[in-house]
Design an enzyme around this catalytic site. Structure first.
Site, PDB file in Angstrom:
ATOM      1  N   HIS A 106      40.627  38.243  41.117  1.00 36.73           N
ATOM      2  CA  HIS A 106      39.899  37.576  42.080  1.00 36.73           C
ATOM      3  C   HIS A 106      40.903  36.708  42.932  1.00 36.73           C
ATOM      4  CE1 HIS A 106      36.583  38.848  39.627  1.00 36.73           C
ATOM      5  NE2 HIS A 106      35.745  38.149  40.554  1.00 36.73           N
ATOM      6  N   ASP A 166      31.183  37.875  42.780  1.00 36.33           N
ATOM      7  CA  ASP A 166      31.704  36.365  42.999  1.00 36.33           C
ATOM      8  C   ASP A 166      32.020  35.974  44.176  1.00 36.33           C
ATOM      9  OD1 ASP A 166      31.651  35.982  40.021  1.00 36.33           O
ATOM     10  OD2 ASP A 166      33.485  37.190  39.831  1.00 36.33           O
ATOM     11  N   GLY A 190      43.545  42.353  31.404  1.00 36.53           N
ATOM     12  CA  GLY A 190      42.926  41.203  31.947  1.00 36.53           C
ATOM     13  C   GLY A 190      43.328  40.795  33.129  1.00 36.53           C
ATOM     14  N   ASP A 239      40.028  50.086  35.299  1.00 42.56           N
ATOM     15  CA  ASP A 239      40.750  48.774  34.777  1.00 42.56           C
ATOM     16  C   ASP A 239      41.965  49.147  33.953  1.00 42.56           C
ATOM     17  OD1 ASP A 239      41.121  46.271  33.434  1.00 42.56           O
ATOM     18  OD2 ASP A 239      38.961  45.758  33.944  1.00 42.56           O
TER      19      ASP A 239
END
Length: 211
Positions: free
Chosen positions: A141, A167, A72, A68
């Protein structure tokens, strides 16, 4: 085997968006496939899912590599529904989930099992050469990032290993469609076959080469 109670407690109380039933399904998948090779997670955030994965890695003798940039994804930026202002670094005016992640993993006692790589998924994927027992895609996403995550990382999943998506919402009323479209692409490739479903979590097993 049940998840150790102290690690389950740590996972439940960590900051993040993984519902308990899906977290336990992720843990079970990692227990099943972690012995085949390292577990790679795309999208670390604050470490909630890494606790589930790390618990399984400890049991199987595996390791979790979680990737990551910690700035964000789009849905947690200011002005979006999942924004958490406590994660903004005032020095730079940017999101920074890395300190919270480190505290989560240290508090859970999983620093030996969980290895953080700080960087953009596609940059790390271009350098990656290790065969994976399990890949968990839960990063950005929208269309571009989830496609890059799939194309960059899925080729590294060994035959018999697992590709796991989070998701996945077949009904657009329930959530964004980009992960669902990439999930369908994985199934249509013939390389992966669905093995289990829990909420928005999908576990696919690699049954053939290629993606």
């Amino acid at each position: 085997m049940s998840m150790p109670p102290e690690l389950l407690h740590a996972a439940k109380h960590a900051k993040g968006f993984m519902p308990l039933a899906e977290g336990l399904a992720l843990y079970e998948a990692a227990r099943q496939y972690g012995a085949l090779g390292p577990i790679c997670e795309i999208g670390t955030y604050c470490g909630k899912s890494a606790v589930y994965l790390g618990a399984a890695a400890r049991e199987t003798g595996s390791v979790v590599v979680t990737v990551d940039h910690h700035r964000g994804s789009e849905e947690i930026q200011p002005g979006w529904a999942h924004h958490d202002p406590t994660l903004v670094d005032p020095r730079f005016g940017k999101m920074d989930s890395l300190p919270t992640f480190r505290a989560t993993i240290a508090s859970a006692g999983l620093e030996e099992e969980v290895i953080a790589i700080v960087g953009r998924s596609e940059r790390v994927a271009a350098l990656w050469n290790t065969t994976l027992g399990m890949l968990f895609i839960d990063g950005g996403h929208s269309e571009e990032p989830v496609t890059r995550d799939y194309e960059g990382w899925a080729p590294h999943v060994r035959e018999g290993g697992a590709l796991v998506f989070h998701d996945i919402y077949p009904d657009p009323a329930d959530g964004g469609q980009a992960p669902y479209r990439v999930y369908l692409r994985a199934l249509e490739s013939g390389a992966f076959q669905e093995k289990s479903v829990e909420g928005s979590l999908r576990v696919l097993e690699r049954v053939a080469p290629g993606i």
